[in-house]
Design a protein around this motif. Structure first.
Motif, PDB file in Angstrom:
ATOM      1  N   GLY A 544       1.320   9.863   2.206  1.00  0.00           N
ATOM      2  CA  GLY A 544       2.597   9.503   2.097  1.00  0.00           C
ATOM      3  C   GLY A 544       3.039   8.012   1.650  1.00  0.00           C
ATOM      4  O   GLY A 544       1.976   7.347   1.509  1.00  0.00           O
ATOM      5  N   ASN A 545       4.199   7.707   1.506  1.00  0.00           N
ATOM      6  CA  ASN A 545       4.516   6.139   1.050  1.00  0.00           C
ATOM      7  C   ASN A 545       4.382   5.277   1.920  1.00  0.00           C
ATOM      8  O   ASN A 545       4.502   4.103   1.789  1.00  0.00           O
ATOM      9  CB  ASN A 545       6.118   6.309   0.341  1.00  0.00           C
ATOM     10  CG  ASN A 545       6.078   6.936  -0.853  1.00  0.00           C
ATOM     11  OD1 ASN A 545       5.128   7.279  -1.572  1.00  0.00           O
ATOM     12  ND2 ASN A 545       7.338   7.268  -1.312  1.00  0.00           N
ATOM     13  N   GLN A 546       4.357   5.662   3.353  1.00  0.00           N
ATOM     14  CA  GLN A 546       4.547   4.750   4.430  1.00  0.00           C
ATOM     15  C   GLN A 546       3.272   4.281   5.194  1.00  0.00           C
ATOM     16  O   GLN A 546       2.882   2.931   5.390  1.00  0.00           O
ATOM     17  CB  GLN A 546       5.484   5.340   5.373  1.00  0.00           C
ATOM     18  CG  GLN A 546       6.750   5.808   5.172  1.00  0.00           C
ATOM     19  CD  GLN A 546       7.780   4.551   4.729  1.00  0.00           C
ATOM     20  OE1 GLN A 546       7.895   3.639   5.511  1.00  0.00           O
ATOM     21  NE2 GLN A 546       8.613   4.884   3.568  1.00  0.00           N
ATOM     22  N   PHE A 547       2.332   5.306   5.048  1.00  0.00           N
ATOM     23  CA  PHE A 547       0.979   4.821   5.891  1.00  0.00           C
ATOM     24  C   PHE A 547       0.129   3.678   5.182  1.00  0.00           C
ATOM     25  O   PHE A 547      -0.244   2.624   6.023  1.00  0.00           O
ATOM     26  CB  PHE A 547       0.151   6.072   5.828  1.00  0.00           C
ATOM     27  CG  PHE A 547      -1.233   5.991   6.327  1.00  0.00           C
ATOM     28  CD1 PHE A 547      -1.425   6.014   7.744  1.00  0.00           C
ATOM     29  CD2 PHE A 547      -2.288   5.799   5.764  1.00  0.00           C
ATOM     30  CE1 PHE A 547      -2.398   5.828   8.584  1.00  0.00           C
ATOM     31  CE2 PHE A 547      -3.635   5.519   6.475  1.00  0.00           C
ATOM     32  CZ  PHE A 547      -3.730   5.548   7.818  1.00  0.00           C
ATOM     33  N   PHE A 548      -0.079   3.682   3.875  1.00  0.00           N
ATOM     34  CA  PHE A 548      -0.845   2.514   3.420  1.00  0.00           C
ATOM     35  C   PHE A 548       0.058   1.258   3.395  1.00  0.00           C
ATOM     36  O   PHE A 548      -0.550   0.156   3.901  1.00  0.00           O
ATOM     37  CB  PHE A 548      -1.177   2.828   2.112  1.00  0.00           C
ATOM     38  CG  PHE A 548      -1.980   1.730   1.426  1.00  0.00           C
ATOM     39  CD1 PHE A 548      -3.339   1.467   1.691  1.00  0.00           C
ATOM     40  CD2 PHE A 548      -1.364   0.995   0.248  1.00  0.00           C
ATOM     41  CE1 PHE A 548      -3.987   0.447   1.000  1.00  0.00           C
ATOM     42  CE2 PHE A 548      -1.885  -0.190  -0.111  1.00  0.00           C
ATOM     43  CZ  PHE A 548      -3.320  -0.549   0.084  1.00  0.00           C
ATOM     44  N   PRO A 549       1.230   1.091   3.135  1.00  0.00           N
ATOM     45  CA  PRO A 549       1.942  -0.070   3.203  1.00  0.00           C
ATOM     46  C   PRO A 549       1.791  -0.781   4.529  1.00  0.00           C
ATOM     47  O   PRO A 549       1.834  -1.949   4.884  1.00  0.00           O
ATOM     48  CB  PRO A 549       3.132   0.341   2.769  1.00  0.00           C
ATOM     49  CG  PRO A 549       3.219   1.513   1.626  1.00  0.00           C
ATOM     50  CD  PRO A 549       2.087   1.977   2.537  1.00  0.00           C
ATOM     51  N   HIS A 550       2.190   0.105   5.580  1.00  0.00           N
ATOM     52  CA  HIS A 550       2.079  -0.562   6.748  1.00  0.00           C
ATOM     53  C   HIS A 550       0.684  -0.777   7.312  1.00  0.00           C
ATOM     54  O   HIS A 550       0.462  -1.831   8.098  1.00  0.00           O
ATOM     55  CB  HIS A 550       2.574   0.878   7.924  1.00  0.00           C
ATOM     56  CG  HIS A 550       4.011   0.869   7.969  1.00  0.00           C
ATOM     57  ND1 HIS A 550       4.967   0.024   8.297  1.00  0.00           N
ATOM     58  CD2 HIS A 550       4.881   2.041   7.811  1.00  0.00           C
ATOM     59  CE1 HIS A 550       6.302   0.304   8.322  1.00  0.00           C
ATOM     60  NE2 HIS A 550       6.249   1.500   7.975  1.00  0.00           N
ATOM     61  N   LEU A 551      -0.300  -0.105   7.037  1.00  0.00           N
ATOM     62  CA  LEU A 551      -1.582  -0.355   7.134  1.00  0.00           C
ATOM     63  C   LEU A 551      -2.149  -1.642   6.635  1.00  0.00           C
ATOM     64  O   LEU A 551      -2.681  -2.565   7.369  1.00  0.00           O
ATOM     65  CB  LEU A 551      -2.488   0.575   6.776  1.00  0.00           C
ATOM     66  CG  LEU A 551      -3.953   0.760   7.348  1.00  0.00           C
ATOM     67  CD1 LEU A 551      -3.830   1.054   8.906  1.00  0.00           C
ATOM     68  CD2 LEU A 551      -4.837   1.719   6.520  1.00  0.00           C
ATOM     69  N   ILE A 552      -1.844  -2.027   5.592  1.00  0.00           N
ATOM     70  CA  ILE A 552      -2.180  -3.103   4.877  1.00  0.00           C
ATOM     71  C   ILE A 552      -1.446  -4.421   4.846  1.00  0.00           C
ATOM     72  O   ILE A 552      -1.522  -5.520   4.689  1.00  0.00           O
ATOM     73  CB  ILE A 552      -2.501  -2.952   3.197  1.00  0.00           C
ATOM     74  CG1 ILE A 552      -3.344  -3.868   2.711  1.00  0.00           C
ATOM     75  CG2 ILE A 552      -0.951  -2.700   2.688  1.00  0.00           C
ATOM     76  CD1 ILE A 552      -3.536  -3.731   1.039  1.00  0.00           C
ATOM     77  N   SER A 553      -0.178  -4.206   5.431  1.00  0.00           N
ATOM     78  CA  SER A 553       0.968  -5.364   5.331  1.00  0.00           C
ATOM     79  C   SER A 553       0.336  -6.526   6.092  1.00  0.00           C
ATOM     80  O   SER A 553       0.480  -7.617   5.622  1.00  0.00           O
ATOM     81  CB  SER A 553       2.239  -4.702   6.038  1.00  0.00           C
ATOM     82  OG  SER A 553       2.080  -4.403   7.083  1.00  0.00           O
ATOM     83  N   GLY A 554      -0.284  -6.113   7.359  1.00  0.00           N
ATOM     84  CA  GLY A 554      -0.763  -7.563   7.995  1.00  0.00           C
ATOM     85  C   GLY A 554      -1.922  -8.094   7.317  1.00  0.00           C
ATOM     86  O   GLY A 554      -1.849  -9.417   7.030  1.00  0.00           O
ATOM     87  N   PRO A 555      -2.898  -7.393   6.911  1.00  0.00           N
ATOM     88  CA  PRO A 555      -4.089  -8.066   6.246  1.00  0.00           C
ATOM     89  C   PRO A 555      -3.610  -8.804   4.910  1.00  0.00           C
ATOM     90  O   PRO A 555      -3.962  -9.912   4.584  1.00  0.00           O
ATOM     91  CB  PRO A 555      -5.138  -6.884   5.772  1.00  0.00           C
ATOM     92  CG  PRO A 555      -4.913  -6.174   7.117  1.00  0.00           C
ATOM     93  CD  PRO A 555      -3.320  -6.295   7.397  1.00  0.00           C
ATOM     94  N   PHE A 556      -2.707  -8.043   4.169  1.00  0.00           N
ATOM     95  CA  PHE A 556      -2.169  -8.575   3.050  1.00  0.00           C
ATOM     96  C   PHE A 556      -1.299  -9.811   3.058  1.00  0.00           C
ATOM     97  O   PHE A 556      -1.538 -10.999   2.331  1.00  0.00           O
ATOM     98  CB  PHE A 556      -1.370  -7.601   2.400  1.00  0.00           C
ATOM     99  CG  PHE A 556      -0.732  -8.017   0.745  1.00  0.00           C
ATOM    100  CD1 PHE A 556      -1.799  -8.058  -0.218  1.00  0.00           C
ATOM    101  CD2 PHE A 556       0.620  -8.575   0.658  1.00  0.00           C
ATOM    102  CE1 PHE A 556      -1.068  -8.266  -1.511  1.00  0.00           C
ATOM    103  CE2 PHE A 556       1.201  -8.841  -0.603  1.00  0.00           C
ATOM    104  CZ  PHE A 556       0.000  -8.681  -1.772  1.00  0.00           C
ATOM    105  N   HIS A 557      -0.463  -9.769   4.059  1.00  0.00           N
ATOM    106  CA  HIS A 557       0.242 -10.955   4.280  1.00  0.00           C
ATOM    107  C   HIS A 557      -0.836 -12.292   4.634  1.00  0.00           C
ATOM    108  O   HIS A 557      -0.352 -13.480   4.248  1.00  0.00           O
ATOM    109  CB  HIS A 557       1.231 -10.587   5.358  1.00  0.00           C
ATOM    110  CG  HIS A 557       2.322 -11.850   5.542  1.00  0.00           C
ATOM    111  ND1 HIS A 557       2.025 -12.928   6.594  1.00  0.00           N
ATOM    112  CD2 HIS A 557       3.423 -12.191   4.970  1.00  0.00           C
ATOM    113  CE1 HIS A 557       3.272 -13.799   6.582  1.00  0.00           C
ATOM    114  NE2 HIS A 557       3.937 -13.413   5.330  1.00  0.00           N
TER     115      HIS A 557
END
Length: 631
Positions: A544-557
């Motif tokens: 879905g649209n939520q899993f990857f963005p939530h997962l990567i948001s910390g490392p990406f930031h």
């Protein structure tokens, strides 16, 4: 005239009340035989045509980024397959690399054989390469190599346009209007990079070949127009081609930028290739070749790269500030597209396959800032001098980078739009007066090579920024992403062994997936077969649209903080360099200028009007030191 120039004298133009001829030193500066001062109408024709060409060339530098998923689907290649990462990188970097390497040589050829002649040929080459790209007959790796090869040919044509457009405008416009003219031209070029993102998304949604076909009618129209309307104003001066300089520069810059490109790719279990002996060897060899090139150019009677131009403080400081600003700005569009397409847009309900297009749309405030500030800054810098506007522009950009660092990953859009608009305004404030200051500070007969040198610094900054920022981002992700991704996958029922293996794949694949609008989790798990064995609910969550963005948001930031800190520091250092450029400075030596930049400088200390003109708005200034001259 030439004797005065060879003595390091810069000739300041003054308007004659009777006949309008330019008095320079002890003689009269007349147009070369068979040539005329540009008419009032001609300068606007030159501005319109060169602005069209610059927009076309820079749109093509970025239009492919958004279109890559459709292009690779069209030729039957998976862009995220580790075996195809090189094709992906060269599709992006090849165009930038060729323009960075060739613009100086092509600017020098413009000085020797005619700027308009080389410029017009650039239109022809660019248009023919666009036709060849749109007719790619192959699929698979052969199709990718066809596209990469003709992208480089297209970049060769674009380099002819970039190398000579600023010189043509500097010849056509009087000094008092150059900031405005070059500002419009420069901002059209820079904004083209962002317009390309939007245009690529729209056209690729219909057919990937349209991404290349769109240049054909523009190129044909521009070619016919330029051949019919543009004419040589400056005097070309035939000379021997500096083959040692051309070869050493092309090899040195090419090897150096290629090594940076391969440094982004993983190697030997490392997330990047900076431990690859070939990459390290290429960096050393490229640097040595460029040092050799610099030494050769100081000994060559007719050099390709006129090192003595760096004795002019306005020229040297302007190019150094341009390089730093270009590095800071160059990676910005990639970071913002990844941020929007990989995290923010999916979190707000956009399917991954449409996120690249909407990323371009949501970045329009950045383009609007460029378009608003550029011409205004150019006009004001003609009156008040380039230094305050160029310096303030880089400081505004630095503050905008700090603002981006302070935003949460899932930001309110109004705050994001406001910050990137200020970033665009800062870059627009800088680009116009800086380009005008660089081009107005050199002798007319060197404007082609000076324009090429300016473009080289700008394009090299773009290439360097992609290598630097991607490496910083990937290094930041590599420190935290594997642990976060493994834990998140295992929590949704993915076997620990599969989760661990997937989490240790090169982070560059995850970054490119976000950039290209792929669902990274679905792509990473597709070959394991685990999605077919998991409960439907878990599959829906994972894809879905939520899993990857939530997962990567910390490392990406974490990676974003590193990247934007580096960009803010480069912008701040660039502002300091810009501050040191000196006052308003024009190098006037005859027919290349159609009017005076300011009232004639008063004679001071017994000196006649044969010294450099460093004239702040509305008043004269004492002559600059003699080391600003060029021989």
């Amino acid at each position: 005239m030439r004797d005065a120039e060879n003595q390091g004298q810069v000739v300041s133009q003054a308007r004659s009340a009777g006949n309008g001829l330019a008095r320079a030193g002890n003689g009269l500066a007349r147009p070369p035989a068979g040539r005329h001062h540009p008419s009032g109408r001609y300068k606007w024709v030159a501005l319109s045509n060169t602005t069209l060409s610059m927009t076309m060339a820079t749109i093509d530098a970025s239009i492919v980024i958004i279109s890559l998923p459709a292009i690779f689907r069209g030729i039957g290649l998976d862009p995220l397959d580790p075996r195809n990462v090189s094709y992906l990188l060269w599709m992006i970097m090849g165009y930038l690399l060729v323009t960075a390497v060739l613009v100086v040589s092509l600017g020098r050829l413009g000085d020797m054989y005619g700027r308009v002649r080389i410029y017009n040929l650039g239109y022809v080459v660019f248009t023919l390469a666009s036709i060849a790209l749109s007719l790619d007959p192959y699929t698979g790796p052969s199709g990718a190599l066809w596209l990469i090869g003709f992208r480089m040919v297209q970049a060769f044509g674009g380099s002819m346009l970039m190398a000579n457009s600023a010189a043509i405008l500097t010849d056509a416009f009087p000094a008092r209007q150059r900031g405005m003219a070059l500002g419009i031209n420069q901002i059209a070029g820079i904004s083209g990079q962002f317009v390309g993102l939007l245009l690529g998304g729209l056209l690729a949604a219909v057919d990937w070949r349209l991404v290349f076909w769109v240049n054909v009618p523009i190129g044909i129209f521009g070619t016919v127009w330029s051949y019919r309307s543009l004419r040589e104003i400056s005097t070309s001066r035939r000379a021997k081609i500096d083959w040692p300089g051309n070869v050493t520069f092309a090899l040195g810059a090419g090897i150096l930028l290629m090594s940076i490109t391969y440094g982004i790719q993983p190697h030997g279990g490392h997330p990047t290739g900076w431990t690859n002996p070939w990459v390290l060897g290429g960096l050393v060899l490229g640097a040595l070749l460029l040092i050799t090139f610099g030494l050769l150019e100081t000994k060559t009677p007719e050099p390709m790269f006129r090192m003595r131009l760096f004795k002019i403080r306005a020229f040297a400081a302007g190019n150094a500030a341009s390089l730093l600003g270009s590095i800071a700005r160059g990676g910005l569009q990639f970071m913002l597209v990844i941020w929007l397409a990989g995290i923010w847009l999916p979190l707000h309900g956009y399917p991954f396959e449409v996120t690249p297009l909407w990323a371009g749309i949501y970045m329009l405030p950045l383009t609007a800032g460029f378009l608003l500030a550029g011409p205004v800054s150019g006009y004001l810098s003609d009156r008040f001098g380039p230094r305050p506007f160029a310096t303030a522009g880089l400081l505004v950009a630095a503050c905008a980078f700090v603002g981006l660092m302070l935003l949460p990953v899932n930001f309110p859009y109004w705050a994001f739009a406001l910050i990137i608009a200020f970033n665009g305004i800062g870059s627009g404030l800088f680009a116009s007066p800086n380009t005008s200051a660089i081009m107005s500070s050199v002798p007319a007969r060197h404007r082609g090579v000076a324009s090429g040198m300016r473009s080289t610094f700008q394009n090299s900054g773009m290439s360097l920024s992609i290598g630097i920022f991607f490496s910083l981002m990937i290094a930041g992700l590599a420190a935290t992403l594997p642990r976060t991704l493994s834990a998140g996958l295992h929590a949704q029922g993915v076997p620990l062994g599969v989760a661990t293996r997937v989490s240790h794949l090169p982070p560059v694949s995850t970054v490119f997936a976000a950039l290209l609008g792929f669902n990274p989790v679905q792509h990473l798990l597709a070959h394991s077969g685990v999605l077919a064995r998991l409960p439907r609910h878990n599959v829906a969550v994972l894809t879905g649209n939520q899993f990857f963005p939530h997962l990567i948001s910390g490392p990406f930031h974490h990676g974003l903080i590193i990247v934007f800190t580096a960009a803010a520091l480069m912008s701040a250092v660039g502002a300091l360099v810009s501050l040191l450029r000196g006052g308003q400075f024009y190098y006037e030596d005859g027919p290349a200028s159609a009017g005076p930049p300011a009232p004639p400088p008063a004679t001071q200390n017994g000196q006649a009007n044969g010294q450099p003109s460093a004239v702040p708005a509305g008043r004269s200034a004492p002559p600059l030191p003699r080391d600003t001259g060029v021989t």
